[in-house]
Design an enzyme around this catalytic site. Structure first.
Site, PDB file in Angstrom:
ATOM      1  N   LYS A  64      -7.717   7.794   2.084  1.00  0.00           N
ATOM      2  CA  LYS A  64      -7.706   6.354   2.351  1.00  0.00           C
ATOM      3  C   LYS A  64      -8.293   6.079   3.736  1.00  0.00           C
ATOM      4  O   LYS A  64      -8.101   6.875   4.656  1.00  0.00           O
ATOM      5  CB  LYS A  64      -6.258   5.823   2.363  1.00  0.00           C
ATOM      6  CG  LYS A  64      -5.608   5.644   1.010  1.00  0.00           C
ATOM      7  CD  LYS A  64      -4.194   5.080   1.172  1.00  0.00           C
ATOM      8  CE  LYS A  64      -3.420   5.056  -0.136  1.00  0.00           C
ATOM      9  NZ  LYS A  64      -3.935   4.055  -1.096  1.00  0.00           N
ATOM     10  N   ASP A  68       5.446   4.197   0.487  1.00  0.00           N
ATOM     11  CA  ASP A  68       5.093   4.569  -0.885  1.00  0.00           C
ATOM     12  C   ASP A  68       6.236   5.287  -1.610  1.00  0.00           C
ATOM     13  O   ASP A  68       6.091   5.686  -2.756  1.00  0.00           O
ATOM     14  CB  ASP A  68       3.815   5.423  -0.885  1.00  0.00           C
ATOM     15  CG  ASP A  68       2.949   5.170  -2.110  1.00  0.00           C
ATOM     16  OD1 ASP A  68       3.112   4.117  -2.746  1.00  0.00           O
ATOM     17  OD2 ASP A  68       2.120   6.050  -2.430  1.00  0.00           O
ATOM     18  N   ARG A  78       0.929   7.581 -10.628  1.00  0.00           N
ATOM     19  CA  ARG A  78       1.029   7.700 -12.084  1.00  0.00           C
ATOM     20  C   ARG A  78       1.153   9.165 -12.505  1.00  0.00           C
ATOM     21  O   ARG A  78       1.764   9.464 -13.534  1.00  0.00           O
ATOM     22  CB  ARG A  78      -0.137   6.972 -12.766  1.00  0.00           C
ATOM     23  CG  ARG A  78      -1.506   7.515 -12.517  1.00  0.00           C
ATOM     24  CD  ARG A  78      -2.610   6.489 -12.771  1.00  0.00           C
ATOM     25  NE  ARG A  78      -2.739   5.534 -11.665  1.00  0.00           N
ATOM     26  CZ  ARG A  78      -3.635   4.547 -11.634  1.00  0.00           C
ATOM     27  NH1 ARG A  78      -4.459   4.346 -12.637  1.00  0.00           N
ATOM     28  NH2 ARG A  78      -3.682   3.733 -10.582  1.00  0.00           N
TER      29      ARG A  78
HETATM   30  N1  BES Z   1       0.397   3.631  -3.240  1.00  0.00           N
HETATM   31  C1  BES Z   1      -0.867   3.148  -3.663  1.00  0.00           C
HETATM   32  C2  BES Z   1      -0.817   1.687  -4.094  1.00  0.00           C
HETATM   33  C3  BES Z   1      -0.523   0.708  -2.995  1.00  0.00           C
HETATM   34  C4  BES Z   1      -1.551   0.211  -2.210  1.00  0.00           C
HETATM   35  C5  BES Z   1       0.759   0.265  -2.778  1.00  0.00           C
HETATM   36  C6  BES Z   1      -1.258  -0.692  -1.191  1.00  0.00           C
HETATM   37  C7  BES Z   1       1.043  -0.627  -1.772  1.00  0.00           C
HETATM   38  C8  BES Z   1       0.027  -1.103  -0.964  1.00  0.00           C
HETATM   39  C9  BES Z   1      -1.393   3.970  -4.843  1.00  0.00           C
HETATM   40  O1  BES Z   1      -1.028   5.303  -4.836  1.00  0.00           O
HETATM   41  C10 BES Z   1      -2.883   3.930  -4.780  1.00  0.00           C
HETATM   42  O2  BES Z   1      -3.425   4.425  -3.838  1.00  0.00           O
HETATM   43  N2  BES Z   1      -3.528   3.344  -5.798  1.00  0.00           N
HETATM   44  C11 BES Z   1      -4.934   3.258  -5.852  1.00  0.00           C
HETATM   45  C12 BES Z   1      -5.366   3.548  -7.277  1.00  0.00           C
HETATM   46  C13 BES Z   1      -6.863   3.668  -7.471  1.00  0.00           C
HETATM   47  C14 BES Z   1      -7.413   4.868  -6.725  1.00  0.00           C
HETATM   48  C15 BES Z   1      -7.182   3.821  -8.951  1.00  0.00           C
HETATM   49  C16 BES Z   1      -5.344   1.849  -5.431  1.00  0.00           C
HETATM   50  O3  BES Z   1      -4.641   0.881  -5.761  1.00  0.00           O
HETATM   51  O4  BES Z   1      -6.346   1.713  -4.733  1.00  0.00           O
HETATM   52 ZN    ZN Z   2       0.668   5.790  -3.748  1.00  0.00          ZN
HETATM   53 MN    MN Z   3      -2.397   6.529  -3.762  1.00  0.00          MN
END
Ligand code: BES
Ligand code: ZN
Ligand code: MN
Length: 507
Positions: A279, A290, A353
């Protein structure tokens, strides 16, 4: 044995005392901050009951419209009690009333609050009860200190609550239990990821289990390997050591009840760097939250247990970091889950997931009567509903209106989304049973829920809450902190107001 970690969780020290009838001068003398809640158009006789009634009436005329509280002044007693008067339209919904409560408490906490009085006057008895409960919920949230690591002493918050002017006494046990669960969830979520790492979290859960007499079971890496939990383990590969684990907590109101009536599952990613698909700075900054889903599951379990609800409950928590490194899982890794289904890894940042797939599989093996999972699963859900709402998904269409109505009534609001078969198209893989995600297909919150659905036993009614309301700048509803603990109050309302466990088939 002393429990060093659990002892750090502050117990709510706020004592609540109830008085019926308008407060006497000696009761007022004990109150530092008095919150007086009146109807939008107070009756004439109000001003003879309220201390300094004619002054308050005159001040309220001059207030700027819509401000909460309407006015603040002081009584002329020895204590110099601060008086904050708020005008509340009893027709506004739970969310707005709770938000009103948050603002009233913020006024009280602008100075050293000490003893806070709550006086709901001029409403009918039923409304008085509901408004008082909501104000108390706001007070119990505002009076709870989240972890701080400063050299300077903590600011002193609320020591006690005096609920005055009641038509009749109120049973506040549920309000207190829900606030306790919410406070626990917020505290756990707020902990810095080095102060509550996977090992520390598992240990703390063990201590909580001892305290509440829950059964505690840890599934460590070795055991999870034996169980073939490849999806969870793929994420755990990025952990620096073997501290990642699944934890199962069991609350049993009576002995020898085998199957849970309810199973709660939570995403417990201690820190989400994104993994190999790292990220960027801004997105990573907040990712200690998280594990918020797991915190909400534990907070809910605590509230259920403190109310001694007659329902056997299991709680499954998937605890690991999502990190980069030479052993971390990679895009295109082929993963075999505990269910036997194979997964083509696409993006290591879709770790939630993966971790939940196996956790849901295990939770389902005990045939719970109802299954709820909580996860800060997708950014897409935040884009869709903003942090004011959380996303709700279910394998029982009939639950949609129930899920939505529960949110409106309790003030922690969800918005239902579709999922399932039609969307599974996007997760078709040439090489595996499923693609982990399809970042270019859009609607990732729907695809994530659809993915999870593939690991849930179809005979079990299941609700998935994508916690887009886990954090919101400035707080949400009655909660004054950015970390909201959203989900505890919502679930308690599903159980106690909507009675979702009571026999209905939801087909
Ligand atoms: N934990 C994150 C989702 C999240 C983002 C929660 C911001 C709270 C605030 C999750 O693990 C994630 O990174 N999801 C990705 C999925 C994508 C790579 C398909 C996302 O939402 O960008
Ligand atoms: Zn996450
Ligand atoms: Mn993630």
């Amino acid at each position: 044995m002393p429990s060093p970690l659990a002892e750090k969780i502050p117990e709510s020290k706020i004592r609540i005392v109830q008085h019926d009838g308008p407060p006497s001068s000696s009761v007022l003398e004990a109150i530092d901050q008095l919150l007086l809640i009146l109807p939008a158009k107070p009756a004439q006789k109000t001003w003879s009951v309220v201390p300094h009634g004619s002054k308050v009436k005159a001040l309220l005329k001059r207030r700027s419209s819509g401000s909460v509280p309407g006015i603040s002044t002081r009584l002329s007693n020895h204590r110099q009690t601060a008086l904050h008067v708020g005008l509340l339209d009893s027709k506004i919904d739970a969310f707005e009333q709770l938000s009103f409560g948050r603002k009233m408490l913020a006024a009280a906490l602008a100075e050293n609050a000490g003893c806070v009085g709550i006086w709901v006057h001029g409403f009918d008895t039923g409304q008085q009860r509901v408004i008082t409960e909501r104000l108390c919920a706001a007070a119990l949230a505002a009076g709870f200190a989240l972890p701080r690591f400063k050299c300077a002493n903590r600011q002193s918050g609320i020591n006690s609550l005096r609920v005055v002017g009641l038509d009749e006494r109120i049973d506040l046990r549920r309000t207190v239990a829900e606030a306790g669960g919410n406070n626990l969830a917020r505290w756990l979520t707020a902990m810095p990821p080095n102060k509550l790492d996977a090992r520390g979290y598992v240990k703390l859960l063990q201590e909580l289990a001892r305290k509440h007499r829950w059964e505690f079971r840890k599934y460590g890496i070795t055991e999870l390997k034996k169980l073939g939990a490849g999806a969870f383990l793929a994420v755990a590969q990025g952990n620096a050591d073997e501290s990642a684990a699944m934890v199962r907590l069991r609350y049993r109101p009576r002995r020898n009840v085998a199957n849970p009536a309810l199973s709660l599952v939570g995403k417990g990613i201690i820190f989400d760097t994104g993994g190999i698909n790292l990220k960027p700075f801004q997105s990573m900054l907040e990712m200690h939250i998280d594990m918020g889903g797991s915190a909400v599951a534990v907070g809910t379990l605590q509230a259920i247990s403190e109310l001694a609800l007659p329902v056997p409950v299991d709680c499954w928590l998937a605890i690991t970091e999502n990190r980069t490194g030479p052993t971390a899982y990679k895009p295109q890794d082929l993963i075999t889950s505990a269910s036997g289904k194979t997964i083509q890894t696409i993006h290591t940042d879709a770790e939630g997931r993966m971790a939940l797939a196996d956790t849901l599989t295990f939770a389902c093996r005990d045939k719970p009567g109802f299954l709820i999972d909580y996860a800060t699963l997708t950014g897409a859900c935040i884009n869709a509903v903003t942090p004011r709402y959380s996303g709700a998904f279910t394998n029982r269409q009939k639950l949609h209106p129930v899920l939505k109505k529960t949110g409106v009534e309790c003030g922690e609001r969800v918005w239902p989304f579709p999922m399932g078969k039609e969307f599974l198209e996007e997760l078709k893989s040439d090489s595996a049973d499923l693609k982990q995600c399809a970042p270019n297909a859009g609607g990732d919150h729907i695809l994530a829920a659809t993915f999870l659905n593939e690991f849930v036993d179809k005979t079990i009614p299941w609700v998935h809450i994508d916690l887009s309301a886990c954090t919101r700048k400035g707080g949400l509803a009655h909660i004054p902190t950015d970390i909201t603990g959203f989900g505890v109050r919502y679930t308690m309302s599903l159980l106690l107001d909507r009675k979702v466990l009571d026999g209905a088939e939801w087909e």
